[in-house]
Scaffold this active site. Sequence first.
Site, PDB file in Angstrom:
ATOM      1  N   GLY A  56      31.082  41.070  42.358  1.00 40.41           N
ATOM      2  CA  GLY A  56      31.526  42.424  41.709  1.00 40.41           C
ATOM      3  C   GLY A  56      33.104  42.305  41.911  1.00 40.41           C
ATOM      4  N   GLN A  61      41.796  45.174  41.493  1.00 42.03           N
ATOM      5  CA  GLN A  61      41.585  43.670  42.489  1.00 42.03           C
ATOM      6  C   GLN A  61      42.348  42.693  41.287  1.00 42.03           C
ATOM      7  OE1 GLN A  61      37.140  43.840  43.316  1.00 42.03           O
ATOM      8  NE2 GLN A  61      38.312  42.613  45.118  1.00 42.03           N
ATOM      9  N   CYS A 104      35.180  40.583  50.543  1.00 40.49           N
ATOM     10  CA  CYS A 104      35.782  40.878  49.533  1.00 40.49           C
ATOM     11  C   CYS A 104      36.665  39.804  48.769  1.00 40.49           C
ATOM     12  CB  CYS A 104      36.629  42.084  49.921  1.00 40.49           C
ATOM     13  SG  CYS A 104      37.443  42.744  48.564  1.00 40.49           S
ATOM     14  N   LEU A 105      36.894  39.760  47.551  1.00 44.60           N
ATOM     15  CA  LEU A 105      37.778  38.782  47.116  1.00 44.60           C
ATOM     16  C   LEU A 105      39.160  39.148  47.211  1.00 44.60           C
ATOM     17  CD1 LEU A 105      35.946  38.481  43.481  1.00 44.60           C
ATOM     18  CD2 LEU A 105      35.735  36.896  45.408  1.00 44.60           C
ATOM     19  N   HIS A 146      30.594  49.265  47.269  1.00 41.74           N
ATOM     20  CA  HIS A 146      31.811  48.539  47.441  1.00 41.74           C
ATOM     21  C   HIS A 146      32.665  48.842  46.354  1.00 41.74           C
ATOM     22  CE1 HIS A 146      33.815  44.883  49.178  1.00 41.74           C
ATOM     23  NE2 HIS A 146      34.399  44.844  47.944  1.00 41.74           N
ATOM     24  N   GLU A 147      32.246  48.485  45.103  1.00 43.27           N
ATOM     25  CA  GLU A 147      33.195  48.805  43.939  1.00 43.27           C
ATOM     26  C   GLU A 147      33.670  49.988  43.756  1.00 43.27           C
ATOM     27  OE1 GLU A 147      34.356  45.905  42.958  1.00 43.27           O
ATOM     28  OE2 GLU A 147      32.800  44.690  43.882  1.00 43.27           O
ATOM     29  N   HIS A 150      36.545  50.820  45.945  1.00 40.97           N
ATOM     30  CA  HIS A 150      37.822  50.201  45.330  1.00 40.97           C
ATOM     31  C   HIS A 150      38.619  50.976  44.628  1.00 40.97           C
ATOM     32  CE1 HIS A 150      38.422  46.219  47.057  1.00 40.97           C
ATOM     33  NE2 HIS A 150      37.220  45.691  46.483  1.00 40.97           N
TER      34      HIS A 150
END
Length: 179
Positions: A56, A61, A104-105, A146-147, A150
């Site tokens: 995701g 991000q 997380c990226l 999670h997204e 963000h």
Amino acid sequence: MRHGSIPGARGRVLPMTLFGDPVLHAPCEEVTEFGSELERLVEDMFATMYDARGVGLAANQVGRNVRVFVYDCPDDEDVRHVGHVVNPRLVSVEGIVLRGPEGCLSLPGLEAGTERYDEAVVEGFTVDGDRVRVRGSGFFARCLQHECDHLEGRVYVDRLSGWRRSWVRRKIAKAPWGR
């Protein structure tokens, strides 16, 4: 995105925004213009997510302060879910709360046990302006939550407490990207 196209196939990989960048810690703005620029952003986000081997990715991000996320994520039954949501709203979380590994990226190489509901529903729009409702369970529900976090200016570390939060904060301080 045209029906039948492979997400990200025409996109370019964008630089990843890392933890500590102010754009990750501020609520994102609603998308008001649907068109080729938004479509290009979604394509680029898919390409970036695939390049980083993520499941995701939220627009902040990649440094864009708009309410958009993409996903290509399995659920606990190993069913693959692929899509995007513009102006998403987390409208329902249900089921039991599970603590599971979450990464997380924007915090590369780190992961911590994070509590999330095992069912989630997100509503929003496609790049074409069509309404969309996405229901997830298990790992996919975790991804949706999670997204959405963000886009509200939160990262999973914000959900941690006690020793887990301290441990991750120490790891961030030692990470080459966290200095």
